[in-house]
Motif scaffolding. Structure first.
Motif, short mmCIF file in Angstrom:
data_model
loop_
_atom_site.label_atom_id
_atom_site.label_comp_id
_atom_site.label_asym_id
_atom_site.label_seq_id
_atom_site.Cartn_x
_atom_site.Cartn_y
_atom_site.Cartn_z
N UNK A 180 -2.00 -5.22 -4.36
CA UNK A 180 -1.91 -3.81 -4.02
C UNK A 180 -3.28 -3.33 -3.56
N UNK A 181 -3.30 -2.58 -2.47
CA UNK A 181 -4.56 -2.07 -1.94
C UNK A 181 -4.48 -0.55 -1.80
N UNK A 182 -5.62 0.14 -1.84
CA UNK A 182 -5.61 1.59 -1.65
C UNK A 182 -5.41 1.95 -0.19
N UNK A 183 -4.96 3.16 0.04
CA UNK A 183 -4.72 3.63 1.41
C UNK A 183 -6.03 4.12 2.03
N UNK A 184 -6.98 3.23 2.15
CA UNK A 184 -8.30 3.56 2.69
C UNK A 184 -8.61 2.58 3.80
N UNK A 212 0.84 -1.20 0.00
CA UNK A 212 0.00 0.00 0.00
C UNK A 212 0.87 1.24 0.00
N UNK A 213 0.29 2.31 -0.50
CA UNK A 213 0.92 3.63 -0.46
C UNK A 213 -0.21 4.65 -0.47
N UNK A 214 0.13 5.92 -0.60
CA UNK A 214 -0.91 6.96 -0.59
C UNK A 214 -1.87 6.78 -1.76
N UNK A 215 -1.36 6.28 -2.88
CA UNK A 215 -2.18 6.06 -4.06
C UNK A 215 -1.87 4.67 -4.62
N UNK A 216 -2.81 4.14 -5.39
CA UNK A 216 -2.58 2.86 -6.06
C UNK A 216 -1.37 2.97 -6.99
N UNK A 217 -1.23 4.14 -7.62
CA UNK A 217 -0.11 4.35 -8.54
C UNK A 217 1.22 4.21 -7.81
N UNK A 218 1.32 4.81 -6.61
CA UNK A 218 2.56 4.72 -5.85
C UNK A 218 2.81 3.29 -5.39
N UNK A 219 1.77 2.62 -4.91
CA UNK A 219 1.92 1.23 -4.48
C UNK A 219 2.31 0.34 -5.65
N UNK A 220 1.84 0.71 -6.84
CA UNK A 220 2.18 -0.05 -8.03
C UNK A 220 3.65 -0.01 -8.37
N UNK A 221 4.37 0.98 -7.83
CA UNK A 221 5.80 1.07 -8.08
C UNK A 221 6.56 -0.05 -7.38
N UNK A 222 5.94 -0.66 -6.39
CA UNK A 222 6.52 -1.85 -5.78
C UNK A 222 5.98 -3.10 -6.47
N UNK A 223 4.70 -3.07 -6.83
CA UNK A 223 4.08 -4.24 -7.46
C UNK A 223 4.68 -4.52 -8.84
N UNK A 224 4.93 -3.49 -9.62
CA UNK A 224 5.41 -3.70 -10.99
C UNK A 224 6.78 -4.38 -11.03
N UNK A 225 7.78 -3.94 -10.24
CA UNK A 225 9.04 -4.70 -10.21
C UNK A 225 8.83 -6.14 -9.74
N UNK A 226 7.89 -6.32 -8.83
CA UNK A 226 7.58 -7.66 -8.33
C UNK A 226 7.07 -8.54 -9.46
N UNK A 227 6.18 -7.99 -10.26
CA UNK A 227 5.63 -8.73 -11.40
C UNK A 227 6.73 -9.08 -12.40
N UNK A 228 7.61 -8.11 -12.67
CA UNK A 228 8.69 -8.36 -13.62
C UNK A 228 9.64 -9.44 -13.10
#
Length: 578
Positions: free
Chosen positions: A180-184, A132-148
């Motif tokens: 990845x989850x939203x910061x909610x 998680x991060x403040x936005x899904x986009x920011x959290x995706x910066x960890x998810x995307x390298x993970x996927x690769x």
């Protein structure tokens, strides 16, 4: 540099049987709270044998951990264990970890590797791993390298499945998943995380998401709550409290034996420098002084410097920071990992003075030089009880102001200017109107005078002043009036252009003393939700005794200049007349 992990402080406990954990023929014979080398070896091997670097100069090469990653984060985090009476076996000592370091030191790749290990390498059935991060986009910066990493590893690609629509990686063999989850926090109750990774704590408004996840870990044998961040710019915030607690644990691990802290911040004061040398005696990468321009002081907050972090990029940013307060604050916070105020002074006065042009003896002298020239206007109206500013911006870079204030304000502002405000009024730089409230008719009269004196293309005004002002000026002058405001969106372009012009010495403010006072008072704010965004700025109006009205007025005028000259009519372009 050599490391002895067995000397790390840990609670003095002899509870439990002999550890007996074995990997590749190596068996741990220790008991009680201890460092289990084979367990740490397992995680290090997971990185090196199954993962590759997802991007950058090391892309597609084996993820062999750098020495500092291996020995200062991974080995202690996963190798320290203690006996659990509840589970009747050894479990990880650290259930919480905080990593605080400067940007671009490989944190996304490191977090991705940890997420994959916790998903399918930690031996946990039905593991739930969340990022998680403040936005899904920011959290995706960890998810995307993970996927690769997953796709580039033959073993992991065969075992794991990427569910693209849900941003989820699934391990069917153990019934585990990473997503990845939203910061909610309101929508994130009910999870049972084996691992929760929170990226950029400084962007979180409060601790609600962290607590929602933390309270869900009770059923797990050895959960891990991992937060990573750069220093915050807000002194009183969840991020600041979080980082300060990690600092305290680093200094006194007995405070929270379950909390792992890796904190790399360049010191700001002699006391901080002394503390650092006390905590890490003899370290060759420690800062040697408080000089932020000294490259010898950069390595501590940037452990990847010289490997996958370019020294040249820091040199370039440091050079830009020498003449730009906003760039300096960004360098201190994001590169040296120092806490800087979210609100900061924006204009260096030496830079301002370089843009004086000819020093005007009085306002009338300026008018005589620019009469008949094209320009754009900017109007920043205050309440009736305070200053109002009008600025004209000319294509040659000239800036001309008018200021108005009620007579009753002068004694108040004299207190904050050592009596200079009344002197400026006597010299004609400020027009004081009788009484306790500003006289709008005087403002309208003066702007109408400027309308006849110069060729004003349009005038941008703060919509806060309202429709009556626009109507009055339009009726008197027939000027085109453009509505604006002081939001990040509207202020960023003209302020960025203004700073560029200051550095290039393209302006001439003629030494206007009121404008200089306001420029020195001017502060800027930057949004804290995503450090990767360009940091927009806007004036801060919340300092009692300081006035900045002339600066927003100038930015409104420059905004007009950015829109450019109006398109000439066919009659003008062909030399025709009506």
């Amino acid at each position: 540099m050599t490391y002895d992990h067995h000397k790390r402080w840990r609670p003095a406990s002899r509870k439990g049987d002999v550890c007996g954990y074995t990997l590749d023929g190596k068996t741990c014979e220790r008991r009680g709270a201890h460092y289990c080398e084979p367990r740490a070896d397992r995680v290090v091997a997971f990185f090196a044998e199954l993962l590759v670097h997802p991007a950058g100069a090391l892309a597609n090469t084996k993820f062999v951990l750098a020495s500092w990653q291996e020995h200062e984060i991974i080995r202690p985090l996963f190798g320290e264990v203690h006996w659990s009476e509840q589970w009747g076996r050894y479990v990880r000592r650290y259930s919480r970890a905080t990593i605080v370091m400067a940007r671009k030191n490989g944190k996304s790749a490191l977090l991705s590797g940890i997420a994959l290990y916790m998903l399918c390498g930690d031996g946990e059935e039905s593991a739930e791993v969340y990022g998680a991060a403040a936005t899904i986009r920011q959290a995706g910066k960890v998810f995307e390298p993970c996927r690769k990493m997953m796709l580039k590893s033959p073993l992991l690609a065969a075992r794991l499945e990427h569910v693209k629509a849900a941003r989820r990686i699934v391990d069917e063999r153990t019934g585990s998943h990473y997503e990845v989850i939203p910061a909610d926090a309101d929508n994130e109750l009910g999870h049972s995380p084996h691992c929760f990774i929170l990226d950029e704590v400084l962007s979180q408004p409060d601790d609600s998401l962290w607590q929602a996840m933390r309270t869900g870990t009770g059923a797990r044998t050895q959960p891990l709550m991992l937060a990573i961040t750069t220093e915050t710019s807000q002194q009183y915030s969840f991020g600041a409290e979080f980082i300060d607690e990690a600092d305290r644990v680093l200094e006194d691990p007995k405070r929270a034996p379950h909390h792992f802290a890796f904190v790399r911040k360049t010191p700001r004061t002699p006391d901080e420098l002394e503390r650092l040398h006390r905590l890490f005696p003899g370290r060759p990468d420690l800062p040697v002084s408080l000089d932020w321009t000294d490259e010898a002081n950069w390595a501590w907050s940037n452990p990847a410097l010289g490997t996958f972090l370019s020294v040249q990029s820091l040199r370039e940013e440091a050079k830009e920071a020498l003449g730009d307060r906003k760039a300096l604050n960004a360098f201190l916070q994001f590169r040296l990992n120092q806490r800087v105020s979210e609100v900061s002074r924006w204009i260096a006065m030496d830079l301002w003075d370089m843009n004086t042009g000819e020093l005007a003896p009085n306002p009338g002298w300026i008018a005589g030089r620019l009469e008949g020239q094209r320009c754009w206007g900017g109007l920043d109206l205050s309440s009736k009880l305070d200053l109002t500013a009008w600025c004209l911006y000319f294509p040659g870079g000239e800036l001309v102001w008018r200021f108005w204030a009620p007579q009753s304000v002068a004694p108040i502002l004299d207190k904050f200017t050592d009596g200079k405000f009344s002197e400026w009024a006597e010299d004609g730089w400020v027009t004081l109107t009788d009484g306790d409230t500003i006289d709008y008719d005087t403002i309208y009269d003066d702007i109408e005078t400027d309308h006849h004196l110069y060729k004003i293309i349009d005038a941008t005004y703060d919509k806060w002043c309202g429709e009556p002002v626009r109507q009055a000026l339009t009726k008197r002058t027939r000027m085109k009036m453009v509505e604006s405001d002081t939001t990040f969106t509207r202020m960023t372009p003209p302020m960025s252009e203004f700073m560029r012009g200051l550095k290039a010495r393209e302006y001439a403010h003629f030494g206007n003393p009121v404008a200089r006072w306001m420029a020195d008072n001017l502060e800027c704010k930057s949004p804290r939700d995503d450090p990767d965004r360009v940091r927009p700025v806007k004036p801060s109006r919340d300092k009692t005794g300081k006035r900045i009205d002339g600066m927003p007025a100038a930015f409104f005028a420059i905004d007009g200049g950015l829109r450019g000259l109006p398109t000439p009519s066919i009659y003008e372009s062909q030399g025709m007349s009506l």
